[in-house]
Scaffold this motif. Structure first.
Motif, PDB file in Angstrom:
ATOM      1  N   VAL A 141       0.854  -1.189   0.000  1.00 31.44           N
ATOM      2  CA  VAL A 141       0.000   0.000   0.000  1.00 31.44           C
ATOM      3  C   VAL A 141       0.892   1.242   0.000  1.00 31.44           C
ATOM      4  N   LEU A 142       0.672   2.126  -0.988  1.00 31.42           N
ATOM      5  CA  LEU A 142       1.429   3.376  -1.043  1.00 31.42           C
ATOM      6  C   LEU A 142       0.667   4.475  -0.318  1.00 31.42           C
ATOM      7  N   SER A 143      -0.626   4.574  -0.604  1.00 33.30           N
ATOM      8  CA  SER A 143      -1.411   5.623   0.043  1.00 33.30           C
ATOM      9  C   SER A 143      -2.885   5.285   0.007  1.00 33.30           C
ATOM     10  N   ARG A 144      -3.598   5.900   0.939  1.00 35.51           N
ATOM     11  CA  ARG A 144      -5.057   5.830   0.914  1.00 35.51           C
ATOM     12  C   ARG A 144      -5.552   7.263   1.013  1.00 35.51           C
ATOM     13  N   ASP A 145      -6.412   7.644   0.086  1.00 36.54           N
ATOM     14  CA  ASP A 145      -6.913   9.015   0.025  1.00 36.54           C
ATOM     15  C   ASP A 145      -5.775  10.036   0.065  1.00 36.54           C
ATOM     16  N   GLY A 146      -4.710   9.716  -0.645  1.00 34.38           N
ATOM     17  CA  GLY A 146      -3.612  10.659  -0.777  1.00 34.38           C
ATOM     18  C   GLY A 146      -2.665  10.704   0.410  1.00 34.38           C
ATOM     19  N   ARG A 147      -2.981  10.007   1.483  1.00 32.24           N
ATOM     20  CA  ARG A 147      -2.094  10.017   2.646  1.00 32.24           C
ATOM     21  C   ARG A 147      -1.291   8.724   2.674  1.00 32.24           C
ATOM     22  N   SER A 148       0.016   8.849   2.762  1.00 30.90           N
ATOM     23  CA  SER A 148       0.815   7.628   2.727  1.00 30.90           C
ATOM     24  C   SER A 148       0.739   6.896   4.059  1.00 30.90           C
ATOM     25  N   VAL A 149       1.152   5.638   3.997  1.00 27.12           N
ATOM     26  CA  VAL A 149       1.147   4.788   5.185  1.00 27.12           C
ATOM     27  C   VAL A 149       2.248   5.274   6.127  1.00 27.12           C
ATOM     28  N   THR A 150       1.896   5.549   7.367  1.00 28.42           N
ATOM     29  CA  THR A 150       2.901   6.019   8.324  1.00 28.42           C
ATOM     30  C   THR A 150       3.279   4.934   9.325  1.00 28.42           C
ATOM     31  N   GLY A 151       2.533   3.830   9.350  1.00 31.25           N
ATOM     32  CA  GLY A 151       2.848   2.727  10.259  1.00 31.25           C
ATOM     33  C   GLY A 151       3.717   1.693   9.574  1.00 31.25           C
ATOM     34  N   SER A 152       3.517   0.452   9.954  1.00 29.68           N
ATOM     35  CA  SER A 152       4.250  -0.646   9.340  1.00 29.68           C
ATOM     36  C   SER A 152       3.927  -0.709   7.851  1.00 29.68           C
ATOM     37  N   PRO A 153       4.897  -1.121   7.034  1.00 29.69           N
ATOM     38  CA  PRO A 153       4.549  -1.383   5.633  1.00 29.69           C
ATOM     39  C   PRO A 153       3.382  -2.364   5.592  1.00 29.69           C
ATOM     40  N   LEU A 154       2.479  -2.142   4.658  1.00 29.65           N
ATOM     41  CA  LEU A 154       1.289  -2.988   4.551  1.00 29.65           C
ATOM     42  C   LEU A 154       1.337  -3.742   3.242  1.00 29.65           C
ATOM     43  N   TRP A 155       1.509  -5.063   3.364  1.00 28.72           N
ATOM     44  CA  TRP A 155       1.487  -5.927   2.173  1.00 28.72           C
ATOM     45  C   TRP A 155       0.163  -6.679   2.195  1.00 28.72           C
ATOM     46  N   LEU A 156      -0.681  -6.450   1.228  1.00 27.95           N
ATOM     47  CA  LEU A 156      -2.017  -7.041   1.257  1.00 27.95           C
ATOM     48  C   LEU A 156      -2.293  -7.799  -0.034  1.00 27.95           C
ATOM     49  N   ASP A 157      -3.202  -8.752   0.061  1.00 26.21           N
ATOM     50  CA  ASP A 157      -3.716  -9.311  -1.188  1.00 26.21           C
ATOM     51  C   ASP A 157      -5.157  -8.890  -1.404  1.00 26.21           C
ATOM     52  N   THR A 158      -5.775  -8.352  -0.356  1.00 28.07           N
ATOM     53  CA  THR A 158      -7.148  -7.876  -0.475  1.00 28.07           C
ATOM     54  C   THR A 158      -7.236  -6.572   0.302  1.00 28.07           C
ATOM     55  N   PHE A 159      -7.568  -5.478  -0.363  1.00 28.71           N
ATOM     56  CA  PHE A 159      -7.691  -4.210   0.359  1.00 28.71           C
ATOM     57  C   PHE A 159      -9.089  -3.641   0.145  1.00 28.71           C
TER      58      PHE A 159
END
Ligand code: C2O
Ligand code: CU
Length: 670
Positions: A599-617
């Motif tokens: 995950v790079l960003s959601r609603d223009g805000r980047s991820v500030t916590g742990s990197p999030l590797w997902l197969d379903t978002f």
């Protein structure tokens, strides 16, 4: 205001606008000049509010307003201005006049423009709901023609002499025919800027369309000269890597009546007569070999390894990587258990029905060299026979555990919609999402965990001195862990749930954990600042579209439904960015086969916590997600909404590596 709220507000204002213009016209017809004038004022204000709401929505991104700015607003503004200029002065005069001269308000010169503005406003709502994104000249013309036709019809009904009626009618008819032609006559399969050939022809799409996808980058793909590989050659190895064992399973799909823990019987489609199917477990590095047999599932069955990056030929997508296994048939899947973590498997043939009926099970891979100590529960949650079922239980699972014992709960959402989990009675950590460990996950207490359809959460904690309760959707107790004094955590498994008081209490007001802010950042192999070789945008909406050749009110991607959504073509090694936009009112759990996405960003805000590797978002209404992945698993892959009923209504497409072909031609129906 959130985009979701803005969308709702804009809808409300649009309905109000249309209603006010029409009512003003109706009031005028009814010789009620004062009412008409008041409604006219409301309509004017509402129209201005509509302009504001659309502009405000534009702040969330062009995808949310494209048809509104190009079609809906121009139509509304033009019709509203005409109504104001033509009907406004007469209306005000009539409102001030005495009873005798009020009939003037009923004149076509007042009524027709008012109703016309109403028709134009209503046409805008139709445009948004029936066609959605993106608006195209064809549908715009068609709508314009319908609104114009309604104006002419109204006028004609009110007076025998309509100046220029013939010319206007002819012009309307021409617009209608032109619009219909653009909409209904398929011109040469035009490709979008980032797309390629329709997904239904992935075999050729992967090669024939490659030049389109590459032309943007200024290079043409020499695929025709390059090697092509059938997806059926992309299979797992026959032997495990050194040190690995072979884990063999046979699963037989068949209809059966399943008895839940409460004694209730549900008729189901099963693997081996049970729901969920047999748990598949392996140690990292093992070779998993699963022989699938079909006894009597007449629509056919496959095994898809959800979230597991298996070779494409093992992915279990009927019509793309294999044929569905018919009754009497079989198929052997082989893959190396390279990823540790919590996963699941399910049929991919008529998957909406098949998974709902019970054709799913769990896949858990444990890291090499770590003996499992303590309590480790795999908990697939499914809506089954009208109840929320955890594993095969429609009652709480009660387990004893000695205080101090490590506990791991592996939550798997096998439903079409998200579930909210709470864990009461103990602090805990959310240690893994979709099979991948989080970095430095902090301690959680009173938190709601929203788990997307298809997704997995692993919770870990140390058994407290008191009970701990896992609850689903703030109402169903799923697991109750009670402290044992013996230290034998398996001894007390008991169906007598009622004997153990719930430790949950009220959980509904516990705030939802924001995963993008949880845990600590860590280096990732790529970031949003990287150069992306491919950039795909998927705008999710509803609208009329052909789904498997039939016109439907479909769940659409960029205005189209399967199999007409262009295949995303990539080349091995590409860094790919996927932007997924939800313009609709439904949540869309977006799922890509064969790859984990960062995950790079959601609603223009980047991820500030742990990197999030997902197969379903979970792309909720109004949200925009940017994710990235490295194209490192060549093959032909599904990319779809994991609300499988949405997928069934068109919301799926293919991701194809250049040069990979398929011998299967079944229009894959999900
Ligand atoms: Cu679990 Cu194609 O999906
Ligand atoms: Cu969906």
């Amino acid at each position: 205001m959130t985009t979701d709220r803005l969308m709702a507000l804009d809808l409300l204002v649009s309905v109000l606008t249309a209603a006010a213009w029409v009512s003003a016209g109706v009031a005028a017809t009814a010789r009620r000049p004062r009412t008409a004038a008041a409604l006219f004022a409301v309509a004017l204000v509402a129209s201005l509010a509509r302009v504001w709401s659309v502009l405000a929505l534009a702040g969330a991104g062009w995808w949310f307003v494209q048809e509104k700015i190009t079609v809906v607003l121009p139509l509304l503004v033009a019709a509203g201005a005409a109504a104001t200029a033509l009907a406004g002065p007469r209306l005000l005069r009539a409102a001030r006049a005495d009873a005798a001269s009020r009939d003037a308000v009923k004149a076509p010169a007042v009524v027709v423009p008012l109703l016309g503005a109403g028709y134009a406003a209503a046409a805008g709502i139709v445009q948004t709901f029936l066609i959605g994104y993106p608006a195209d000249p064809g549908t715009a013309l068609l709508l314009l023609a319908v609104a114009a036709g309604a104006v002419l019809g109204t006028w004609r009904a009110m007076s025998t002499h309509v100046p220029g009626l013939r010319t206007a009618t002819a012009a309307t008819a021409v617009a209608a025919v032109l619009g219909a032609t653009l909409v209904f006559v398929p011109f040469a399969e035009e490709t979008t800027a980032e797309g390629s050939a329709p997904g239904g022809t992935a075999a050729m799409g992967a090669t024939g369309a490659a030049s389109h996808a590459h032309s943007a980058a200024g290079e043409s793909a020499p695929v025709m000269g390059g090697a092509t590989r059938p997806v059926t050659d992309l299979r797992g190895p026959a032997t495990p890597p050194p040190g690995g064992a072979v884990r063999r399973f046979t699963l037989t799909a068949r209809t059966a009546t399943v008895t839940l823990s409460s004694g209730r019987k549900v008729s189901a489609w099963t693997f081996d007569g049970q729901v969920p199917g047999p748990a598949i477990t392996a140690v990292q590095g093992d070779l998993v070999e699963v022989r699938l047999r079909n006894a009597d599932i007449t629509s056919g069955v496959t095994l898809h390894w959800h979230g597991y990056d298996v070779p494409s030929g093992e992915d279990g997508v009927p019509g793309l990587t294999q044929e569905a296994v018919p009754p009497g048939g079989e198929f052997v899947y082989r893959f190396v258990a390279a990823q540790a973590g919590t996963y699941w498997y399910h049929t991919h043939e008529v998957s909406d029905l098949g998974v709902r009926m019970g054709l799913y099970g769990t896949l858990v891979v444990t890291p090499k060299g770590t003996a499992t100590t303590g309590v480790d529960l795999t908990l697939p949650v499914h809506t089954f026979g009208g109840a929320t079922v955890t594993g095969d239980r429609d009652q709480p699972l009660v387990r004893q555990a000695a205080p101090g014992t490590p506990v791991r709960l592996r939550l798997i959402n096998t439903d079409n919609t998200p579930h909210r989990f709470t864990l009461a009675g103990t602090p805990y950590r959310l240690v893994a999402v979709d099979g991948t460990d989080l970095n430095a996950p902090g301690t959680l207490g009173r938190a709601g965990l929203r788990l997307a359809a298809g997704g997995r959460y692993d919770l870990a904690f140390t058994m407290p001195p008191g009970p701990a309760v896992l609850r689903i959707d703030d109402r169903t107790d799923s697991v109750r862990l009670v402290p044992s004094s013996t230290g034998d955590e398996s001894a007390g498994a008991s169906a007598d749930a009622g004997a153990v008081p719930s430790a949950g209490g009220q959980t509904a007001d516990w705030p939802e954990l924001d995963l993008t802010r949880y845990g600590a950042p860590a280096p990732t192999p790529y970031t949003s600042r990287d150069h992306f070789d491919r950039d795909f945008t998927l705008v999710l909406d509803r609208g009329f579209a052909l789904t498997n050749g039939r016109p439907m009110y479909a769940h659409t991607v960029n205005g189209q439904a399967f199999p007409d959504i262009p295949t995303e073509v990539v080349r091995e090694g590409d860094l790919v960015r996927l932007t997924v936009v939800n313009r609709g009112r439904d949540t869309h759990p977006w799922h890509l086969h064969g790859h984990r996405v960062l995950v790079l960003s959601r609603d223009g805000r980047s991820v500030t916590g742990s990197p999030l590797w997902l197969d379903t978002f979970d792309v909720q209404p109004g949200e925009v997600w940017e994710v990235a992945f490295r194209a490192a698993n060549p093959g032909l892959w599904m990319n779809h909404c994991h609300n499988l009923s949405h997928a069934d209504l068109g919301m799926m497409l293919h991701l194809a590596y250049e040069g990979v072909t398929t011998p299967f031609h079944g229009a894959h129906s999900g």
